[in-house]
Design an enzyme around this catalytic site. Sequence first.
Site, PDB file in Angstrom:
ATOM      1  N   ARG A   1      40.935  42.240  60.991  1.00 55.58           N
ATOM      2  CA  ARG A   1      40.100  43.528  61.818  1.00 55.58           C
ATOM      3  C   ARG A   1      38.864  42.927  61.695  1.00 55.58           C
ATOM      4  O   ARG A   1      38.826  42.309  60.555  1.00 55.58           O
ATOM      5  CB  ARG A   1      40.334  44.175  60.906  1.00 55.58           C
TER       6      ARG A   1
ATOM      7  N   HIS B   1      42.542  40.158  71.487  1.00 50.36           N
ATOM      8  CA  HIS B   1      42.794  40.786  70.442  1.00 50.36           C
ATOM      9  C   HIS B   1      44.694  40.514  70.995  1.00 50.36           C
ATOM     10  O   HIS B   1      45.368  41.558  70.533  1.00 50.36           O
ATOM     11  CB  HIS B   1      43.110  42.289  69.437  1.00 50.36           C
TER      12      HIS B   1
ATOM     13  N   GLU C   1      35.777  46.497  69.746  1.00 40.10           N
ATOM     14  CA  GLU C   1      36.402  46.453  71.201  1.00 40.10           C
ATOM     15  C   GLU C   1      37.908  47.460  71.898  1.00 40.10           C
ATOM     16  O   GLU C   1      37.692  48.212  71.373  1.00 40.10           O
ATOM     17  CB  GLU C   1      37.431  45.360  70.493  1.00 40.10           C
TER      18      GLU C   1
HETATM   19  C1  8YV Z   1      48.700  44.436  67.791  1.00 39.06           C
HETATM   20  C2  8YV Z   1      47.802  44.792  65.750  1.00 39.06           C
HETATM   21  O1  8YV Z   1      47.741  43.672  69.400  1.00 39.06           O
HETATM   22  O2  8YV Z   1      49.470  44.428  64.820  1.00 39.06           O
HETATM   23  C3  8YV Z   1      48.718  44.784  64.577  1.00 39.06           C
HETATM   24  O3  8YV Z   1      48.251  45.335  63.742  1.00 39.06           O
HETATM   25  O4  8YV Z   1      46.406  44.804  65.859  1.00 39.06           O
HETATM   26  C4  8YV Z   1      47.752  43.731  66.896  1.00 39.06           C
HETATM   27  O5  8YV Z   1      49.460  43.335  66.434  1.00 39.06           O
HETATM   28  C5  8YV Z   1      48.357  45.856  68.487  1.00 39.06           C
HETATM   29  O6  8YV Z   1      48.596  46.981  67.806  1.00 39.06           O
HETATM   30  C6  8YV Z   1      48.794  45.853  70.393  1.00 39.06           C
HETATM   31  O7  8YV Z   1      48.545  47.590  70.533  1.00 39.06           O
END
Ligand code: 8YV
Length: 315
Positions: A234, A281, A263
Amino acid sequence: MTKPDILQVGPYPEWDQVPLEESFTLHRYFEAGDPDAYLNSVGERIRGIATRGELGASRAMIEACPNLEVVSVYGVGFDAVDLEACKDHGIRVTNTPDVLTNDVADLGIAMMLAQSRGMVGAETWVRDGSWQAKGLYPLKRRVWGRKAGVLGLGRIGFEVAKRLAGFDLDIAYSDISEKDYGQDWTFIADPVELAEHADFLFVTLAASTQTRHIVNRQVIDAVGPDGMIINISRASNIDEAALLDALESKRLGAAALDVFEGEPALNPRFLELDNVLLQPHHASGTIETRKAMGRLVRDNLSAHFAGRDLLTPVL
Ligand code: 8YV
């Protein structure tokens, strides 16, 4: 039987949307012109929230739904869900661990290779005719045999380290405590010391208020002008302003980033840099993994409303 009402915070692919709609009555928050007014109008009916890792659920959203029972996150990271608010109101939380681990690790490694070997610039060199007009592409840096630091040896960090071993990198890691995985990896507790060791510093920790800006100016400077920071966790784990300063002044050699503060908007200073690889992402963004994540979101919701144990509970 009436279908439970679910607040859907962000869009899902069609292959998830259709089965979700078969089992639940979905309220598409992300399509609302006035999200607050929308929440006020449907809040009373909502029993579940289906969200995504980066979108989460705020206290305001949670408290606008007085009959809320469960929040199901499409993602392993639940840092954007207000867990305190969930605890205060006895709301369950689920996420989608494991199913995405290998894809996230793969992308981290791909980003390291692509950035270190200058693959994006090299592709442009071929396409824009520079190869023919100017000759050989500038030389880049080797990956194999160098030193890696993995900040956070959880599920994803472990898979990153396993892959790095295949490139004969000298691997060190940092975590809350030493892990006994029977691997020849050096434990270095202090992130600055880990960064001093690393040519490639992978940021793979689950984000929380405790890890905010754990990669600070000192850590960035310890990676140094020959090193690279790869972030597949993150944005909040890195002091982004310090990162930009270091990249601009070349005190840090390079970065490869899949996540950004604010983002999908990102600080325009990133766009001016030639020593950073930018990704939208999408570390978990394969068809296979996203299908598995969607299924887990649904299965957790179904389990909850059928009174069964949650498959992957956070709370
Ligand atoms: C995804 C994520 O891109 O798993 C996570 O924490 O941030 C990612 O896998 C996201 O949640 C998809 O919207």
